[in-house]
Design a protein around this motif. Structure first.
Motif, mmCIF file in Angstrom:
data_model
loop_
_atom_site.group_PDB
_atom_site.id
_atom_site.type_symbol
_atom_site.label_atom_id
_atom_site.label_comp_id
_atom_site.label_asym_id
_atom_site.label_seq_id
_atom_site.Cartn_x
_atom_site.Cartn_y
_atom_site.Cartn_z
ATOM 1 N N GLN A 506 0.814 -1.216 0.000
ATOM 2 C CA GLN A 506 0.000 0.000 0.000
ATOM 3 C C GLN A 506 0.850 1.271 0.000
ATOM 4 O O GLN A 506 0.450 2.289 -0.553
ATOM 5 C CB GLN A 506 -0.943 -0.016 1.202
ATOM 6 N N ALA A 507 2.020 1.222 0.616
ATOM 7 C CA ALA A 507 2.882 2.403 0.610
ATOM 8 C C ALA A 507 3.317 2.737 -0.811
ATOM 9 O O ALA A 507 3.295 3.902 -1.227
ATOM 10 C CB ALA A 507 4.105 2.172 1.502
ATOM 11 N N ARG A 508 3.693 1.722 -1.567
ATOM 12 C CA ARG A 508 4.121 1.986 -2.944
ATOM 13 C C ARG A 508 2.925 2.299 -3.836
ATOM 14 O O ARG A 508 3.061 3.062 -4.801
ATOM 15 C CB ARG A 508 4.927 0.800 -3.476
ATOM 16 N N VAL A 509 1.772 1.736 -3.555
ATOM 17 C CA VAL A 509 0.563 2.128 -4.296
ATOM 18 C C VAL A 509 0.326 3.614 -4.127
ATOM 19 O O VAL A 509 0.064 4.342 -5.104
ATOM 20 C CB VAL A 509 -0.662 1.316 -3.812
ATOM 21 N N ALA A 510 0.440 4.097 -2.897
ATOM 22 C CA ALA A 510 0.246 5.527 -2.646
ATOM 23 C C ALA A 510 1.284 6.363 -3.396
ATOM 24 O O ALA A 510 0.954 7.396 -3.996
ATOM 25 C CB ALA A 510 0.330 5.801 -1.144
ATOM 26 N N TYR A 533 -4.611 12.062 -6.781
ATOM 27 C CA TYR A 533 -4.242 12.626 -5.483
ATOM 28 C C TYR A 533 -5.245 12.228 -4.399
ATOM 29 O O TYR A 533 -4.857 11.920 -3.262
ATOM 30 C CB TYR A 533 -4.166 14.150 -5.563
ATOM 31 N N ASP A 534 -6.517 12.232 -4.734
ATOM 32 C CA ASP A 534 -7.534 11.875 -3.732
ATOM 33 C C ASP A 534 -7.329 10.442 -3.246
ATOM 34 O O ASP A 534 -7.405 10.156 -2.038
ATOM 35 C CB ASP A 534 -8.937 12.031 -4.324
ATOM 36 N N GLU A 535 -7.054 9.520 -4.185
ATOM 37 C CA GLU A 535 -6.845 8.133 -3.771
ATOM 38 C C GLU A 535 -5.555 7.994 -2.971
ATOM 39 O O GLU A 535 -5.499 7.263 -1.967
ATOM 40 C CB GLU A 535 -6.812 7.204 -4.991
ATOM 41 N N TYR A 540 -2.389 7.319 2.165
ATOM 42 C CA TYR A 540 -1.402 7.851 3.106
ATOM 43 C C TYR A 540 -2.001 7.965 4.509
ATOM 44 O O TYR A 540 -1.335 7.690 5.515
ATOM 45 C CB TYR A 540 -0.911 9.227 2.650
ATOM 46 N N ARG A 541 -3.251 8.377 4.573
ATOM 47 C CA ARG A 541 -3.888 8.506 5.888
ATOM 48 C C ARG A 541 -4.083 7.137 6.546
ATOM 49 O O ARG A 541 -3.889 6.988 7.755
ATOM 50 C CB ARG A 541 -5.221 9.241 5.737
ATOM 51 N N GLU A 542 -4.445 6.133 5.751
ATOM 52 C CA GLU A 542 -4.573 4.784 6.301
ATOM 53 C C GLU A 542 -3.235 4.273 6.830
ATOM 54 O O GLU A 542 -3.173 3.555 7.840
ATOM 55 C CB GLU A 542 -5.095 3.827 5.224
ATOM 56 N N LEU A 543 -2.158 4.662 6.142
ATOM 57 C CA LEU A 543 -0.827 4.207 6.528
ATOM 58 C C LEU A 543 -0.243 5.026 7.678
ATOM 59 O O LEU A 543 0.772 4.633 8.273
ATOM 60 C CB LEU A 543 0.129 4.303 5.326
ATOM 61 N N GLY A 544 -0.849 6.169 7.976
ATOM 62 C CA GLY A 544 -0.287 7.053 8.988
ATOM 63 C C GLY A 544 0.982 7.746 8.512
ATOM 64 O O GLY A 544 1.827 8.149 9.315
ATOM 65 N N ASP A 545 1.118 7.925 7.204
ATOM 66 C CA ASP A 545 2.293 8.571 6.611
ATOM 67 C C ASP A 545 2.017 10.075 6.522
ATOM 68 O O ASP A 545 1.451 10.568 5.551
ATOM 69 C CB ASP A 545 2.563 7.982 5.220
#
Length: 648
Positions: A506-510, A533-535, A540-545
């Motif tokens: 998911q980090a690389r997807v973001a 950007y919206d996705e 990023y928010r789910e990941l806490g990044d």
């Protein structure tokens, strides 16, 4: 221009890396000091006088004076040119100093391209890496512009193989001079003063050997015109061969000159068909000196040729030989005294004369430990490069020491990555490219990137490592984006996104979505940019990044500003500001202040713009980014002038 350079694009999720903010050290001194030292030098009085006449300052309305010294390999072209350059600088003719580069024109594996030479010179002239143009025409224009504003500079272009290597490096300001060396007479360099350098005279050759021997023992009188006449004849009166036999005499004070002559004569007869440099004497001198090396010295001499780089440092040589660095340094010093290697740059590095490299490669052809030595060498370069890449300055960027090491080793690392791939060391090649990437982007070495990043992708696919395949695709995408090849960038990032989804990373997807959004925004496909950007923001928010979230909010603010949706832009920028302040990220806070000022200026709210830009100046001053401080102050000055006009 400022807005574009400070774009928070998708590849900066995590620690933010941006070349323009790297403040890695003081600017170089006004007077350049790029000339290498000169070894023992005798003779060549007529040639020196001719070069002095050409280099001496003349009427500044005259065209740039170009002198080209031609001669066969080993005849002493470089030594002559460097001696003449030192004399000219010492005479005060070039207050701007000297630029020197070895173009390595006759080495197919290490030949310096005009792009690479221009980059080297521009950095020596104090041009930050981020200001280097991606195309040669832009670099040429900047190079000539930089020289046009300086005191007279001497440009020394050593070992050029053609006029095409030289022309892009010629200044157009009449105060400057250019000195070129080549094995060919470069008659197609219009207006060049041509000097064909022949072998030394008998008298000069004897004097050179005598001076080298007396440098080791001032009272050593073995070398006379009578004792050395046959010696210099057998050496073809070539300085390269003469230096080697002089080192043999200097290293063995009890050796009679006649005994050395007999040995050299036997070698010349035996090896004449294998001559280098149009002289059997050169090959004979090599062979004679090689057989006088200790077994450890001879082994290291052979192994050094396995490193494809133009020069090698002590740690890498120690890895090749599987010896402690202290022992390796002693062996290298002995090889240097024997004239079997030359000093490199900076101090502590060593290199071959190109003819000696050929000789060493021939000696190493049947080397029993060839594969093991290469494995040790690649292990060293990978570990050292990964260590350098991991170093950070106080603001989390690549450190000054790491950049200095990579500046020195960079060309060698590129060659070793290619050699590792060619010899089946796929994992070494891949790790080396990935570890170099941050530096390559910082220095904007696009030519190297174009060689290495496709290589990394191929290596990852051969190994079957999907994660490393994604990493290689990301670098290819960033390279294409930096070069404004938006279609190529979109293709690479789309593949990057697909594999990241497949891996459920998911980090690389973001990150992939972030980059695709930035590419769309750059080509003003704003609705597509908004969707990506919206996705990415949600992920990023789910990941806490928080860094990725801050950057996306910033870019969404910019999209809204381009759409003239100013209230939405304020909201996004303010949210990005809050995150940057919360986490103490001064760089991101400074950027948001800058762009809030740009937004206010677009809304014709001068006082708000002044407020945000004043804050931005304070923050960039805190970061030590003088370029940004000056740029934003220009904006503030424009506001002030506008306000005064309205008041009048």
């Amino acid at each position: 221009m400022v807005e574009q350079r400070n774009d928070m694009s998708g590849t900066v999720s995590g620690a933010l890396i941006q070349a323009r903010d790297l403040a890695l050290g003081a600017q170089p001194p006004v007077a350049l000091s790029g000339l290498p030292p000169v070894d023992v030098f005798t003779g060549r009085a007529e040639a020196l006088a001719s070069l002095a006449e050409a280099l001496r300052p003349a009427d500044d309305t005259a065209p740039v004076v170009l002198s080209a010294v031609a001669g066969l390999a080993g005849v002493g072209k470089t030594t002559l040119a460097v001696r003449a350059a030192h004399d000219a600088v010492a005479a005060g003719w070039f207050p701007g100093g000297a630029l020197f580069i070895d173009l390595r024109g006759y080495d197919p594996n290490h030949r310096v391209t005009p792009d690479g030479a221009l980059s080297t010179f521009l950095r020596a002239l104090g041009v930050p890496a981020e200001h280097l143009s991606a195309d040669r025409a832009g670099r040429e224009a900047l190079y000539r512009s930089m020289l046009a504003g300086r005191d007279a500079v001497l440009v020394v272009l050593d070992n050029a193989s053609s006029a095409d290597q030289v022309r892009p490096l010629l200044p157009n300001a009449p105060a400057h001079r250019v000195l070129v060396t080549s094995r060919h007479t470069l008659a197609d360099l219009t207006g060049a003063r041509l000097l064909d350098l022949n072998v030394l005279t008998d008298t000069e050759a004897v004097a050179l050997v005598d001076a080298a021997v007396r440098a080791a023992g001032p009272d050593d009188d073995r070398v006379t015109p009578e004792t050395a006449a046959e010696l210099v004849r057998l050496c073809g009166r070539l300085p390269l061969a003469l230096g080697i036999v002089a080192a043999i005499l200097a290293g063995d004070p009890e050796l009679p000159v006649g005994e050395l002559v007999d040995a050299l004569g036997n070698a010349s007869t035996r090896l004449g068909e294998l001559a280098y440099g149009d002289s059997a004497g050169v090959r004979a001198a090599f062979d004679l000196s090689y057989h006088r090396l200790s077994p450890a010295e001879a082994r290291l001499f052979r192994l050094l040729s396995l490193d494809p780089g133009r020069q090698i440092g002590v740690p890498a040589a120690a890895a090749l030989a599987d010896l402690p660095e202290r022992d390796t340094a002693k062996l290298l010093a002995n090889l240097r005294r024997a004239h079997m290697v030359e000093p490199g740059e900076p101090r502590g590095w060593f290199r071959y004369h190109d003819l000696l490299r050929l000789y060493a490669e021939e000696r190493a052809r049947d080397e029993s430990e060839r594969d093991a030595a290469l494995e040790r060498l690649f292990d060293y370069y990978v570990a050292a490069t990964e260590e350098a890449d991991a170093q950070r300055a106080p603001t989390q960027f690549i450190s000054r020491d790491a950049v200095a090491w990579l500046d020195t080793e960079g060309p060698t690392l590129v060659e070793n990555a290619v050699r590792a791939a060619e010899t089946g060391h796929h994992r070494h090649a891949l790790r080396l490219v990935l570890a170099m990437s941050r530096y390559l982007f910082y220095r904007r070495h696009w030519d190297d990137c174009e060689v290495l990043f496709p290589l990394a992708l191929e290596m990852a696919r051969r190994i079957g490592d999907r994660t490393d395949e994604v990493r290689a695709l990301r670098r290819l995408g960033k390279l294409a984006r930096e070069q404004r090849r938006h279609d190529d960038a979109r293709e690479h990032y789309t593949a990057y996104l697909a594999i990241s989804r497949e891996l459920d990373d998911q980090a690389r997807v973001a990150q992939a979505l972030h980059n695709l959004g930035s590419i769309a925004r750059r080509v003003r496909d704003l609705d597509v940019a908004q969707a990506h950007y919206d996705e990415a923001l949600a992920r990023y928010r789910e990941l806490g990044d928080w860094r990725g979230e801050t950057d996306i909010l910033f870019n969404l603010g910019t999209v809204s500003r381009h759409k003239r949706r100013f209230p939405a832009a304020h909201t996004y920028y303010s949210e990005a500001m809050a995150l940057a302040v919360e986490h103490g990220d001064v760089l991101r806070e400074a950027r948001v202040c800058l762009f809030l000022g740009i937004l206010a200026a677009r809304e014709r709210k001068s006082e708000a713009a002044r407020h945000w830009w004043t804050l931005a100046v304070e923050l960039y001053e805190k970061l030590g980014d003088g370029d940004m401080v000056r740029s934003i102050r220009k904006r503030l000055n424009r506001i002030g002038r506008r306000a005064r006009r309205l008041a009048d």
